[in-house]
Design a protein around this motif. Structure first.
Motif, PDB file in Angstrom:
ATOM      1  N   VAL A 103      89.449  60.660  54.215  1.00 59.39           N
ATOM      2  CA  VAL A 103      88.791  59.612  53.442  1.00 59.39           C
ATOM      3  C   VAL A 103      89.741  59.113  52.371  1.00 59.39           C
ATOM      4  O   VAL A 103      90.729  59.764  52.034  1.00 59.39           O
ATOM      5  CB  VAL A 103      87.465  60.099  52.816  1.00 59.39           C
ATOM      6  N   ASP A 104      89.416  57.965  51.814  1.00 56.13           N
ATOM      7  CA  ASP A 104      90.267  57.270  50.856  1.00 56.13           C
ATOM      8  C   ASP A 104      89.687  57.438  49.461  1.00 56.13           C
ATOM      9  O   ASP A 104      88.489  57.221  49.248  1.00 56.13           O
ATOM     10  CB  ASP A 104      90.317  55.786  51.236  1.00 56.13           C
ATOM     11  N   ALA A 105      90.520  57.789  48.494  1.00 62.41           N
ATOM     12  CA  ALA A 105      90.054  58.035  47.124  1.00 62.41           C
ATOM     13  C   ALA A 105      89.548  56.781  46.435  1.00 62.41           C
ATOM     14  O   ALA A 105      88.881  56.883  45.400  1.00 62.41           O
ATOM     15  CB  ALA A 105      91.176  58.651  46.291  1.00 62.41           C
ATOM     16  N   VAL A 106      89.849  55.603  46.982  1.00 60.32           N
ATOM     17  CA  VAL A 106      89.430  54.366  46.318  1.00 60.32           C
ATOM     18  C   VAL A 106      88.320  53.652  47.084  1.00 60.32           C
ATOM     19  O   VAL A 106      88.138  52.445  46.955  1.00 60.32           O
ATOM     20  CB  VAL A 106      90.629  53.411  46.092  1.00 60.32           C
ATOM     21  N   ARG A 107      87.557  54.405  47.860  1.00 61.89           N
ATOM     22  CA  ARG A 107      86.348  53.884  48.505  1.00 61.89           C
ATOM     23  C   ARG A 107      85.162  54.725  48.023  1.00 61.89           C
ATOM     24  O   ARG A 107      84.647  55.584  48.751  1.00 61.89           O
ATOM     25  CB  ARG A 107      86.471  53.911  50.034  1.00 61.89           C
ATOM     26  N   PRO A 108      84.720  54.513  46.783  1.00 67.47           N
ATOM     27  CA  PRO A 108      83.738  55.410  46.165  1.00 67.47           C
ATOM     28  C   PRO A 108      82.345  55.352  46.771  1.00 67.47           C
ATOM     29  O   PRO A 108      81.516  56.200  46.442  1.00 67.47           O
ATOM     30  CB  PRO A 108      83.712  54.947  44.700  1.00 67.47           C
ATOM     31  N   ALA A 109      82.066  54.396  47.630  1.00 67.26           N
ATOM     32  CA  ALA A 109      80.734  54.305  48.230  1.00 67.26           C
ATOM     33  C   ALA A 109      80.603  55.127  49.506  1.00 67.26           C
ATOM     34  O   ALA A 109      79.545  55.121  50.133  1.00 67.26           O
ATOM     35  CB  ALA A 109      80.386  52.842  48.519  1.00 67.26           C
ATOM     36  N   VAL A 110      81.652  55.857  49.892  1.00 70.35           N
ATOM     37  CA  VAL A 110      81.604  56.647  51.121  1.00 70.35           C
ATOM     38  C   VAL A 110      80.418  57.611  51.072  1.00 70.35           C
ATOM     39  O   VAL A 110      80.052  58.117  50.004  1.00 70.35           O
ATOM     40  CB  VAL A 110      82.932  57.409  51.331  1.00 70.35           C
ATOM     41  N   GLU A 111      79.814  57.865  52.241  1.00 68.49           N
ATOM     42  CA  GLU A 111      78.585  58.648  52.300  1.00 68.49           C
ATOM     43  C   GLU A 111      78.764  59.920  53.123  1.00 68.49           C
ATOM     44  O   GLU A 111      79.441  59.918  54.152  1.00 68.49           O
ATOM     45  CB  GLU A 111      77.464  57.811  52.894  1.00 68.49           C
ATOM     46  N   SER A 112      78.121  60.982  52.661  1.00 70.30           N
ATOM     47  CA  SER A 112      78.281  62.295  53.277  1.00 70.30           C
ATOM     48  C   SER A 112      77.762  62.329  54.711  1.00 70.30           C
ATOM     49  O   SER A 112      78.357  62.989  55.577  1.00 70.30           O
ATOM     50  CB  SER A 112      77.577  63.363  52.436  1.00 70.30           C
ATOM     51  N   HIS A 113      76.660  61.627  54.994  1.00 71.04           N
ATOM     52  CA  HIS A 113      76.103  61.724  56.346  1.00 71.04           C
ATOM     53  C   HIS A 113      77.018  61.076  57.385  1.00 71.04           C
ATOM     54  O   HIS A 113      77.012  61.482  58.558  1.00 71.04           O
ATOM     55  CB  HIS A 113      74.700  61.110  56.394  1.00 71.04           C
ATOM     56  N   VAL A 114      77.814  60.086  56.976  1.00 72.61           N
ATOM     57  CA  VAL A 114      78.779  59.485  57.906  1.00 72.61           C
ATOM     58  C   VAL A 114      79.920  60.469  58.183  1.00 72.61           C
ATOM     59  O   VAL A 114      80.356  60.638  59.325  1.00 72.61           O
ATOM     60  CB  VAL A 114      79.325  58.161  57.345  1.00 72.61           C
ATOM     61  N   ILE A 115      80.385  61.141  57.152  1.00 67.38           N
ATOM     62  CA  ILE A 115      81.439  62.144  57.334  1.00 67.38           C
ATOM     63  C   ILE A 115      80.958  63.254  58.248  1.00 67.38           C
ATOM     64  O   ILE A 115      81.665  63.689  59.168  1.00 67.38           O
ATOM     65  CB  ILE A 115      81.891  62.697  55.975  1.00 67.38           C
ATOM     66  N   ASP A 116      79.734  63.729  58.028  1.00 68.78           N
ATOM     67  CA  ASP A 116      79.180  64.774  58.891  1.00 68.78           C
ATOM     68  C   ASP A 116      79.081  64.296  60.339  1.00 68.78           C
ATOM     69  O   ASP A 116      79.339  65.060  61.282  1.00 68.78           O
ATOM     70  CB  ASP A 116      77.794  65.191  58.386  1.00 68.78           C
ATOM     71  N   ARG A 117      78.701  63.031  60.540  1.00 68.85           N
ATOM     72  CA  ARG A 117      78.613  62.498  61.896  1.00 68.85           C
ATOM     73  C   ARG A 117      79.978  62.489  62.570  1.00 68.85           C
ATOM     74  O   ARG A 117      80.107  62.783  63.759  1.00 68.85           O
ATOM     75  CB  ARG A 117      78.021  61.085  61.874  1.00 68.85           C
TER      76      ARG A 117
END
Length: 225
Positions: A103-117
Motif C-alpha cells: 500500500v501507499d503511504a499517501v493514500r490515507p483512504a485505503v480500507e482494511s476490508h479491501v486489503i483483506d480481500r
C-alpha cells in the motif's frame, strides 16, 4: 516482525513531497490532527489477515514511526523501486512471508476490508492489482481514435505471492508498476471492484481526501464493504 509471520503489509513511504511544498514529506502532513500515514497504518492494523506491517521510510522518521505506531521499519531509497526492493529484502530476512500486500503511504483512504480481500485472492492468483476503467476520453499522439475499453489504470493496493515478486523484482527496472515485472505467464487478478483511493500529491488534494475521511465517520463500517 517474527520469523513465523506469513501475511505482511508493506507501506511504501519514501517520497519527499517535492510537488506538495509543505516543508516535509506529504505522508507526515496532518488531516484533522492525524498524520496521513497514520490513517494508512491504522487501516492496516484493522486487517484480520495481516501478521505484520512494514513501513519503508527515510531513516530520519524511523524512531517516530516505531514510537508512535509500533511498526517495523526499513530504509527507503531515492526512487520508488529501490524503496520496494529494500522492503522485499527486509521481509525475506525477517519473516516467512508467503503473501504480501503493498500500500501507499499517501493514500490515507485505503480500507482494511479491501486489503483483506487481496490476501484472500492470493489463494488463487500469483498477484492482485487494483484496476480502474477509464471513463474520460482517451487520446494518443499519432492516433486519431483510441478505444478506451482496451485500457485501464493501476494503483495500490497491490498483492503478490511473496516468493514470486521477491525473485522477479528489480530495483533498476524502468517500469513503474510492480506487477509488470512478473512473468507474463503469471496469473493476475485485475480487481475492478477495488475503489480508487485518491493519492495526496498536491495541496488541493487535501480537501477532497479530508471530505472522504470525514464522511466515513458517519457511515457504519459494514456499509463501506
Amino acid at each position: 516482525m517474527k520469523p513465523t509471520d506469513r501475511n505482511i503489509i508493506m507501506i511504501t513511504s519514501g517520497g519527499v513531497g517535492q510537488r506538495f511544498g509543505a516543508g516535509m514529506p506529504k505522508q507526515y502532513v496532518e488531516i484533522d490532527g492525524r498524520q496521513v500515514i497514520g490513517y494508512v497504518i491504522e487501516a492496516c492494523k484493522r486487517c484480520r489477515q495481516a501478521d505484520a506491517i512494514l513501513v519503508v521510510a527515510h531513516p530520519d522518521y524511523h524512531q517516530e514511526l516505531v514510537g508512535k505506531y509500533g511498526v517495523d521499519v526499513a530504509a527507503s531509497g531515492p526512487e520508488l523501486n529501490v524503496t520496494k526492493r529494500n522492503g522485499l529484502d527486509y521481509i525475506r530476512r525477517h519473516s516467512d512471508c508467503q503473501k504480501l500486500v503493498v500500500v501507499d503511504a499517501v493514500r490515507p483512504a485505503v480500507e482494511s476490508h479491501v486489503i483483506d480481500r487481496f490476501f484472500t485472492q492470493l489463494d488463487d492468483y500469483d498477484a492482485v492489482a487494483s484496476a480502474h476503467k477509464i471513463t474520460d476520453s482517451l487520446g494518443c499522439y499519432g492516433q486519431w481514435v483510441v478505444d478506451r475499453s482496451q485500457y485501464y489504470t493501476l494503483s495500490t493496493p497491490e498483492a503478490f505471492r511473496f516468493s514470486l515478486i521477491d525473485r522477479c523484482f528489480r530495483a533498476d527496472s524502468p517500469l513503474t508498476e510492480s506487477i509488470q515485472q512478473l512473468p507474463e505467464t503469471s496469473s493476475v487478478c485485475l480487481d475492478f471492484d477495488a475503489p480508487y483511493y485518491d493519492k495526496l500529491t498536491y495541496p488541493e488534494d487535501l480537501l477532497k481526501i479530508q471530505a472522504v475521511l470525514r464522511g466515513r465517520q458517519h457511515q457504519p463500517a459494514e456499509e463501506r464493504k
